[in-house]
Design a protein around this motif. Structure first.
Motif, PDB file in Angstrom:
ATOM      1  N   ASP A  20       0.833  -1.219   0.000  1.00 14.08           N
ATOM      2  CA  ASP A  20       0.000   0.000   0.000  1.00 14.08           C
ATOM      3  C   ASP A  20       0.860   1.258   0.000  1.00 14.08           C
ATOM      4  O   ASP A  20       0.599   2.207  -0.747  1.00 14.08           O
ATOM      5  N   TYR A  21       1.910   1.266   0.810  1.00 17.17           N
ATOM      6  CA  TYR A  21       2.819   2.415   0.846  1.00 17.17           C
ATOM      7  C   TYR A  21       3.478   2.614  -0.514  1.00 17.17           C
ATOM      8  O   TYR A  21       3.499   3.711  -1.070  1.00 17.17           O
ATOM      9  N   ALA A  22       4.013   1.536  -1.053  1.00 12.41           N
ATOM     10  CA  ALA A  22       4.727   1.614  -2.336  1.00 12.41           C
ATOM     11  C   ALA A  22       3.793   2.012  -3.475  1.00 12.41           C
ATOM     12  O   ALA A  22       4.188   2.759  -4.373  1.00 12.41           O
ATOM     13  N   LEU A  35       6.966  -6.015  -8.509  1.00 19.37           N
ATOM     14  CA  LEU A  35       6.616  -6.743  -7.290  1.00 19.37           C
ATOM     15  C   LEU A  35       7.417  -8.041  -7.239  1.00 19.37           C
ATOM     16  O   LEU A  35       7.343  -8.850  -8.165  1.00 19.37           O
ATOM     17  N   VAL A  36       8.179  -8.238  -6.165  1.00 17.60           N
ATOM     18  CA  VAL A  36       9.090  -9.384  -6.091  1.00 17.60           C
ATOM     19  C   VAL A  36       8.818 -10.224  -4.839  1.00 17.60           C
ATOM     20  O   VAL A  36       8.754  -9.691  -3.730  1.00 17.60           O
ATOM     21  N   ILE A  78      -2.392  -3.663  -5.875  1.00 20.18           N
ATOM     22  CA  ILE A  78      -1.794  -2.605  -6.689  1.00 20.18           C
ATOM     23  C   ILE A  78      -2.758  -2.182  -7.799  1.00 20.18           C
ATOM     24  O   ILE A  78      -2.953  -0.993  -8.047  1.00 20.18           O
ATOM     25  N   GLU A  79      -3.370  -3.157  -8.461  1.00 16.24           N
ATOM     26  CA  GLU A  79      -4.313  -2.869  -9.553  1.00 16.24           C
ATOM     27  C   GLU A  79      -5.486  -2.020  -9.096  1.00 16.24           C
ATOM     28  O   GLU A  79      -5.964  -1.159  -9.838  1.00 16.24           O
ATOM     29  N   LYS A  80      -5.957  -2.242  -7.880  1.00 12.57           N
ATOM     30  CA  LYS A  80      -7.100  -1.477  -7.357  1.00 12.57           C
ATOM     31  C   LYS A  80      -6.808   0.020  -7.312  1.00 12.57           C
ATOM     32  O   LYS A  80      -7.713   0.836  -7.383  1.00 12.57           O
ATOM     33  N   LYS A  81      -5.532   0.370  -7.193  1.00  9.61           N
ATOM     34  CA  LYS A  81      -5.153   1.782  -7.139  1.00  9.61           C
ATOM     35  C   LYS A  81      -4.710   2.304  -8.506  1.00  9.61           C
ATOM     36  O   LYS A  81      -4.242   3.432  -8.627  1.00  9.61           O
ATOM     37  N   GLY A  82      -4.828   1.456  -9.531  1.00 10.66           N
ATOM     38  CA  GLY A  82      -4.547   1.889 -10.888  1.00 10.66           C
ATOM     39  C   GLY A  82      -3.076   2.075 -11.218  1.00 10.66           C
ATOM     40  O   GLY A  82      -2.734   2.897 -12.076  1.00 10.66           O
ATOM     41  N   VAL A  83      -2.211   1.322 -10.577  1.00 10.46           N
ATOM     42  CA  VAL A  83      -0.770   1.436 -10.837  1.00 10.46           C
ATOM     43  C   VAL A  83      -0.320   0.218 -11.646  1.00 10.46           C
ATOM     44  O   VAL A  83      -0.665  -0.917 -11.337  1.00 10.46           O
TER      45      VAL A  83
END
Length: 145
Positions: A20-22, A35-36, A78-83
């Motif tokens: 979430d921070y990233a 994402l690793v 990550i997808e939920k935030k559109g990144v």
């Protein structure tokens, strides 16, 4: 070229906070996330291998399934935030593999958690993987408490 931020996760509950921070950081920088997840090399005792053979168990895909599941779960956050992002799964020494990927991808920074699956949250000590990444990285490292 678009900036990339490597985000290391281990499947712990704390990984959600790291992601979430990233993700918020990446969105503010118009960056993409790499994402690793690295599965530590695990030596299976001979007794367990013999048992698996006797019981006709096929553990060959277990570690890959875990890695894929963790990167998929975190990828959905990550997808939920559109990144934009890509997920990478590796096996080996987590710190070494994370640094190797960071170098090969030429990421702008690395984001890791303060602690991982080793139960260190109670004493708030920095995990050995995070420490090794900080000590050896050639790019800035953000550590999420």
């Amino acid at each position: 070229m678009m900036k990339e931020i490597l985000v290391a996760v281990d499947g712990s509950k704390h990984s959600e906070k790291v992601v979430d921070y990233a993700t918020d950081l990446a969105k503010s920088m118009s960056a993409r996330i790499v994402l690793v997840y690295v599965m530590p090399k695990i030596v299976v005792p001979e007794e367990y291998r013999q048992y698996a053979e006797e019981e006709r168990l096929d553990p060959s895909g277990y570690f890959e399934a875990v890695g894929e599941k963790i990167t998929a779960q975190m990828g959905r956050r990550i997808e939920k935030k559109g990144v934009e992002h890509e997920g990478i799964y590796k096996t080996g020494n987590p710190a070494a593999k994370i640094l190797e990927i960071a170098e090969s991808k030429t990421v702008s920074m690395i984001v890791v958690g303060l602690h991982g699956l080793h139960g260190l949250a109670r004493i708030r000590a920095m995990g050995s993987t995070a420490r090794r990444i900080i000590e050896n990285s050639t790019v800035p490292v953000a550590v999420v408490p």
